[in-house]
Write a protein that holds these residues in place. Structure first.
Motif, PDB file in Angstrom:
ATOM      1  N   ARG A  66       1.506   5.439  -3.304  1.00  0.00           N
ATOM      2  CA  ARG A  66       2.117   4.775  -4.566  1.00  0.00           C
ATOM      3  C   ARG A  66       1.236   3.590  -4.890  1.00  0.00           C
ATOM      4  NH1 ARG A  66       7.737   2.094  -5.209  1.00  0.00           N
ATOM      5  NH2 ARG A  66       8.666   4.433  -4.521  1.00  0.00           N
ATOM      6  N   CYS A  67       0.852   2.682  -3.896  1.00  0.00           N
ATOM      7  CA  CYS A  67       0.147   1.588  -3.985  1.00  0.00           C
ATOM      8  C   CYS A  67      -1.303   1.979  -4.397  1.00  0.00           C
ATOM      9  CB  CYS A  67      -0.080   0.828  -2.723  1.00  0.00           C
ATOM     10  SG  CYS A  67      -1.053  -0.533  -2.613  1.00  0.00           S
ATOM     11  N   PHE A  68      -1.880   2.861  -3.780  1.00  0.00           N
ATOM     12  CA  PHE A  68      -3.130   3.396  -4.106  1.00  0.00           C
ATOM     13  C   PHE A  68      -3.400   4.060  -5.423  1.00  0.00           C
ATOM     14  CE2 PHE A  68      -6.758   6.846  -3.556  1.00  0.00           C
ATOM     15  CZ  PHE A  68      -7.665   5.895  -3.032  1.00  0.00           C
ATOM     16  N   GLY A  69      -2.388   4.864  -5.780  1.00  0.00           N
ATOM     17  CA  GLY A  69      -2.509   5.433  -6.955  1.00  0.00           C
ATOM     18  C   GLY A  69      -2.334   4.332  -8.437  1.00  0.00           C
ATOM     19  N   SER A  70      -1.160   3.735  -8.042  1.00  0.00           N
ATOM     20  CA  SER A  70      -0.976   2.422  -9.018  1.00  0.00           C
ATOM     21  C   SER A  70      -1.953   1.381  -9.117  1.00  0.00           C
ATOM     22  CB  SER A  70       0.416   2.201  -8.916  1.00  0.00           C
ATOM     23  OG  SER A  70       0.584   1.123  -7.817  1.00  0.00           O
ATOM     24  N   GLN A  71      -2.751   0.934  -7.870  1.00  0.00           N
ATOM     25  CA  GLN A  71      -3.259  -0.018  -7.767  1.00  0.00           C
ATOM     26  C   GLN A  71      -2.559  -1.629  -7.999  1.00  0.00           C
ATOM     27  OE1 GLN A  71      -7.054  -0.347  -6.953  1.00  0.00           O
ATOM     28  NE2 GLN A  71      -5.809   1.262  -5.816  1.00  0.00           N
ATOM     29  N   GLN A  72      -1.307  -1.436  -7.676  1.00  0.00           N
ATOM     30  CA  GLN A  72      -0.618  -2.474  -7.536  1.00  0.00           C
ATOM     31  C   GLN A  72       0.360  -2.677  -6.286  1.00  0.00           C
ATOM     32  OE1 GLN A  72       0.204  -4.548 -10.370  1.00  0.00           O
ATOM     33  NE2 GLN A  72      -1.450  -3.323 -11.499  1.00  0.00           N
ATOM     34  N   ALA A  73       0.491  -4.046  -5.825  1.00  0.00           N
ATOM     35  CA  ALA A  73       1.488  -4.321  -4.844  1.00  0.00           C
ATOM     36  C   ALA A  73       2.473  -3.508  -4.826  1.00  0.00           C
ATOM     37  CB  ALA A  73       1.399  -5.873  -4.388  1.00  0.00           C
ATOM     38  N   VAL A  74       2.999  -2.929  -3.416  1.00  0.00           N
ATOM     39  CA  VAL A  74       4.457  -2.267  -3.624  1.00  0.00           C
ATOM     40  C   VAL A  74       5.051  -3.009  -2.205  1.00  0.00           C
ATOM     41  CG1 VAL A  74       5.390  -0.259  -2.801  1.00  0.00           C
ATOM     42  CG2 VAL A  74       3.322   0.057  -4.156  1.00  0.00           C
ATOM     43  N   ILE A  75       6.234  -3.502  -2.567  1.00  0.00           N
ATOM     44  CA  ILE A  75       7.110  -4.039  -1.821  1.00  0.00           C
ATOM     45  C   ILE A  75       8.159  -3.098  -0.904  1.00  0.00           C
ATOM     46  CG2 ILE A  75       8.869  -5.944  -1.010  1.00  0.00           C
ATOM     47  CD1 ILE A  75       6.135  -7.056  -1.969  1.00  0.00           C
ATOM     48  N   SER A  76       8.509  -2.988   0.204  1.00  0.00           N
ATOM     49  CA  SER A  76       9.270  -1.957   0.857  1.00  0.00           C
ATOM     50  C   SER A  76       9.965  -2.635   2.106  1.00  0.00           C
ATOM     51  CB  SER A  76       8.392  -0.623   1.162  1.00  0.00           C
ATOM     52  OG  SER A  76       7.595  -0.761   2.317  1.00  0.00           O
ATOM     53  N   GLY A  77      10.798  -1.884   2.654  1.00  0.00           N
ATOM     54  CA  GLY A  77      11.360  -2.232   3.728  1.00  0.00           C
ATOM     55  C   GLY A  77      12.314  -3.384   3.570  1.00  0.00           C
ATOM     56  N   GLY A  78      12.933  -3.369   2.682  1.00  0.00           N
ATOM     57  CA  GLY A  78      13.851  -4.669   2.265  1.00  0.00           C
ATOM     58  C   GLY A  78      12.985  -5.855   2.219  1.00  0.00           C
ATOM     59  N   ALA A  79      12.009  -5.895   1.489  1.00  0.00           N
ATOM     60  CA  ALA A  79      11.012  -6.810   1.195  1.00  0.00           C
ATOM     61  C   ALA A  79      10.445  -7.478   2.425  1.00  0.00           C
ATOM     62  CB  ALA A  79      11.952  -8.053   0.603  1.00  0.00           C
ATOM     63  N   GLY A  80      10.575  -6.609   3.459  1.00  0.00           N
ATOM     64  CA  GLY A  80       9.897  -7.140   4.754  1.00  0.00           C
ATOM     65  C   GLY A  80       8.309  -6.534   4.887  1.00  0.00           C
ATOM     66  N   GLU A  81       8.078  -5.512   4.106  1.00  0.00           N
ATOM     67  CA  GLU A  81       6.741  -5.002   4.241  1.00  0.00           C
ATOM     68  C   GLU A  81       5.991  -4.821   2.787  1.00  0.00           C
ATOM     69  OE1 GLU A  81       5.547  -1.007   6.754  1.00  0.00           O
ATOM     70  OE2 GLU A  81       6.250  -0.465   4.556  1.00  0.00           O
ATOM     71  N   VAL A  82       4.619  -5.199   2.703  1.00  0.00           N
ATOM     72  CA  VAL A  82       3.912  -5.287   1.473  1.00  0.00           C
ATOM     73  C   VAL A  82       2.780  -4.154   1.536  1.00  0.00           C
ATOM     74  CG1 VAL A  82       2.814  -7.117   1.829  1.00  0.00           C
ATOM     75  CG2 VAL A  82       2.838  -6.453  -0.489  1.00  0.00           C
ATOM     76  N   LEU A  83       2.533  -3.411   0.756  1.00  0.00           N
ATOM     77  CA  LEU A  83       1.266  -2.810   0.741  1.00  0.00           C
ATOM     78  C   LEU A  83       0.345  -3.153  -0.563  1.00  0.00           C
ATOM     79  CD1 LEU A  83       3.877  -0.539   1.334  1.00  0.00           C
ATOM     80  CD2 LEU A  83       1.757   0.598   2.232  1.00  0.00           C
ATOM     81  N   LEU A  84      -0.915  -3.482  -0.093  1.00  0.00           N
ATOM     82  CA  LEU A  84      -1.756  -3.880  -1.243  1.00  0.00           C
ATOM     83  C   LEU A  84      -2.995  -3.075  -1.363  1.00  0.00           C
ATOM     84  CD1 LEU A  84      -1.414  -7.412   0.524  1.00  0.00           C
ATOM     85  CD2 LEU A  84      -0.913  -7.043  -1.927  1.00  0.00           C
ATOM     86  N   PRO A  85      -3.554  -2.968  -2.450  1.00  0.00           N
ATOM     87  CA  PRO A  85      -4.697  -2.047  -2.489  1.00  0.00           C
ATOM     88  C   PRO A  85      -6.107  -2.788  -2.054  1.00  0.00           C
ATOM     89  CG  PRO A  85      -4.036  -3.115  -5.012  1.00  0.00           C
ATOM     90  CD  PRO A  85      -3.055  -3.288  -3.910  1.00  0.00           C
ATOM     91  N   LEU A  86      -6.921  -2.041  -1.528  1.00  0.00           N
ATOM     92  CA  LEU A  86      -8.164  -2.502  -1.289  1.00  0.00           C
ATOM     93  C   LEU A  86      -9.150  -2.043  -2.168  1.00  0.00           C
ATOM     94  CD1 LEU A  86      -7.668  -1.879   2.921  1.00  0.00           C
ATOM     95  CD2 LEU A  86      -7.808  -3.849   1.652  1.00  0.00           C
ATOM     96  N   THR A  87      -9.438  -2.520  -2.885  1.00  0.00           N
ATOM     97  CA  THR A  87     -10.322  -2.252  -4.070  1.00  0.00           C
ATOM     98  C   THR A  87     -11.417  -3.200  -4.494  1.00  0.00           C
ATOM     99  OG1 THR A  87      -8.525  -1.026  -5.174  1.00  0.00           O
ATOM    100  CG2 THR A  87     -10.261  -1.492  -6.568  1.00  0.00           C
ATOM    101  N   THR A  88     -12.684  -2.867  -4.850  1.00  0.00           N
ATOM    102  CA  THR A  88     -13.759  -3.850  -5.055  1.00  0.00           C
ATOM    103  C   THR A  88     -14.496  -3.099  -6.397  1.00  0.00           C
ATOM    104  OG1 THR A  88     -15.592  -5.232  -4.297  1.00  0.00           O
ATOM    105  CG2 THR A  88     -15.155  -3.092  -3.224  1.00  0.00           C
ATOM    106  N   TRP A  89     -14.636  -4.053  -7.401  1.00  0.00           N
ATOM    107  CA  TRP A  89     -15.313  -3.548  -8.763  1.00  0.00           C
ATOM    108  C   TRP A  89     -14.766  -2.276  -9.150  1.00  0.00           C
ATOM    109  CZ3 TRP A  89     -19.398  -5.160  -4.772  1.00  0.00           C
ATOM    110  CH2 TRP A  89     -19.563  -6.777  -4.979  1.00  0.00           C
ATOM    111  N   GLY A  90     -13.360  -2.039  -8.986  1.00  0.00           N
ATOM    112  CA  GLY A  90     -12.903  -0.847  -9.542  1.00  0.00           C
ATOM    113  C   GLY A  90     -12.924   0.337  -8.353  1.00  0.00           C
ATOM    114  N   ASP A  91     -13.873   0.211  -7.327  1.00  0.00           N
ATOM    115  CA  ASP A  91     -13.815   1.370  -6.470  1.00  0.00           C
ATOM    116  C   ASP A  91     -12.831   1.445  -5.329  1.00  0.00           C
ATOM    117  OD1 ASP A  91     -14.988   3.516  -5.035  1.00  0.00           O
ATOM    118  OD2 ASP A  91     -16.608   2.410  -4.178  1.00  0.00           O
ATOM    119  N   ARG A  92     -11.698   2.259  -5.269  1.00  0.00           N
ATOM    120  CA  ARG A  92     -10.473   2.238  -4.454  1.00  0.00           C
ATOM    121  C   ARG A  92     -11.013   2.723  -2.769  1.00  0.00           C
ATOM    122  NH1 ARG A  92      -6.310   5.921  -7.181  1.00  0.00           N
ATOM    123  NH2 ARG A  92      -7.940   7.412  -6.989  1.00  0.00           N
ATOM    124  N   LEU A  93     -10.838   1.995  -2.063  1.00  0.00           N
ATOM    125  CA  LEU A  93     -11.277   2.248  -0.708  1.00  0.00           C
ATOM    126  C   LEU A  93      -9.905   2.674  -0.005  1.00  0.00           C
ATOM    127  CD1 LEU A  93     -13.401  -0.815   0.148  1.00  0.00           C
ATOM    128  CD2 LEU A  93     -14.038   1.473  -0.824  1.00  0.00           C
TER     129      LEU A  93
END
Length: 380
Positions: A66-93
């Motif tokens: 979901r994070c990779f597709g939306s390119q938005q931070a995703v909070i999970s695990g009761g707010a104890g975990e965060v997933l963040l996109p690794l992207t530079t100049w629009g290139d999704r890594l």
């Protein structure tokens, strides 16, 4: 008391190119209440995210996707975990996953986002100096032709305030001569889609000659006509007309949406807007390298603000597995309509997956390229 560094960037720049994930993880554990860190990278087919720090762990799950597709931070695990996109100049890594031992990840979201941004930039810069990250994203061995093609690609997506752009190749591990290239300078975006002639490593070598000839001309300030003519001359000089390359060259004015085109063969362009998909009518000229001293002319068409431009190679629009009608007759349009609400990075994958389904498990007779551009007409 130690003072937290303002940025992880200096530590990443000082690190060996193959140790960037470890440096970022150590920084997070030292200065934040972080229990676990993982870096996921997308594989070549953009279908799964694979761990770098613990290669034996499972691929990234639904939250990472979901994070990779939306390119938005995703909070999970009761707010104890965060997933963040690794992207530079629009290139999704990929995706950076941070698990806190205590506290709420939202309290540190700004700092974590800065770490993800610095890590993405460092990973892209390090890619030429280590094989570690490429080994993660390759889930099987590439053919020699595919190795040449992947080395030649500019990236898989590109973005800015005025446009979003993405491309995808199929099959990722055994492609031949199809290819795409792009470059943005000032207000001009140049896109090239090539239909390679032949198969195997010879097709890849032909494409390599053409792409580097066009880049040589472009980087010398040449327009797309001069790029096409130099590439055609280079191919004819090497192959004497026995091999040639169907190519579509486009130069988009990012301020006004005017597109100049050199149509030298079979890639097809379409414009999608408000549910309608209309083919771009262009007069085809000779493929590159068919004759010596071939000369080309530009044609023009217009993009409206918010328009989507799609370009597909003949491996897409002419695919006819098992005697079916060509994919471009109707199935392609159906697939493109399903992408209406998707960003280009997701749209290209949707079309490629639909093309795979159309083949119903049979091996495609040709490789395939799709490019998707959204022109947003925003100013910097």
């Amino acid at each position: 008391m130690s003072v937290r560094p303002a940025s992880v960037g200096s530590f990443l720049r000082a690190a060996p190119p193959d140790r960037l994930p470890e440096v970022a993880a150590q920084h997070l554990r030292t200065w934040f209440p972080v229990d676990n860190v993982e870096v996921f990278l997308s594989d070549l087919t953009m279908s799964a995210l694979w761990p770098v720090l613990d290669p034996e762990a499972a691929p990234g799950g639904s939250f990472a996707q979901r994070c990779f597709g939306s390119q938005q931070a995703v909070i999970s695990g009761g707010a104890g975990e965060v997933l963040l996109p690794l992207t530079t100049w629009g290139d999704r890594l990929g995706v950076l996953r941070i698990q806190l031992s205590v506290g709420d990840a939202r309290e540190h979201l700004t700092e974590f986002t800065a770490v993800a941004d610095e890590l993405a930039l460092a990973l892209r810069a390090a890619d030429k100096d280590t094989d570690r990250y490429r080994q993660v994203v390759r889930r099987q061995r590439l053919t020699m032709a595919a190795e040449l093609q992947w080395e030649l690609l500019p990236g898989r997506s590109l973005g800015g305030e005025r446009f979003r752009l993405a491309g995808q190749l199929e099959p990722a591990y055994a492609m031949y001569g199809d290819h795409y290239d792009w470059s943005v300078t000032d207000d001009r975006l140049t896109i090239t889609v090539l239909n390679g002639d032949g198969d195997g490593i010879e097709a890849a070598l032909l494409t390599t000659v053409a792409v580097n000839a066009m880049r040589n001309a472009r980087r010398s300030g040449a327009n797309i006509v001069e790029q096409a003519e130099l590439a055609s001359d280079a191919i004819y000089s090497r192959y004497g007309g026995n091999s040639h390359l169907a190519t579509l060259l486009l130069e988009i004015d990012l301020t006004g949406g005017t597109v100049e085109a050199v149509d030298a063969g079979s890639p097809k362009a379409l414009i999608a807007r408000e549910g309608d998909i209309v083919p771009v009518s262009l007069e085809q000229q000779l493929p590159l390298g068919m004759f010596g001293d071939s000369r080309y002319e530009t044609q023009k068409f217009q993009l409206d603000a918010g328009a989507r431009l799609l370009v597909v190679s003949d491996g897409v629009h002419e695919a006819a597995p098992g005697g079916k009608p060509p994919y471009g007759d109707s199935a392609l349009l159906s697939a493109l309509r399903r992408t209406r609400l998707q960003p280009p990075t997701e749209a290209v994958g949707t079309v490629i997956r639909a093309l795979r389904d159309y083949h119903e498990g049979t091996d495609p007779a040709d490789d395939a390229v799709i490019i998707c551009l959204d022109w947003l007409r925003r100013t910097a």
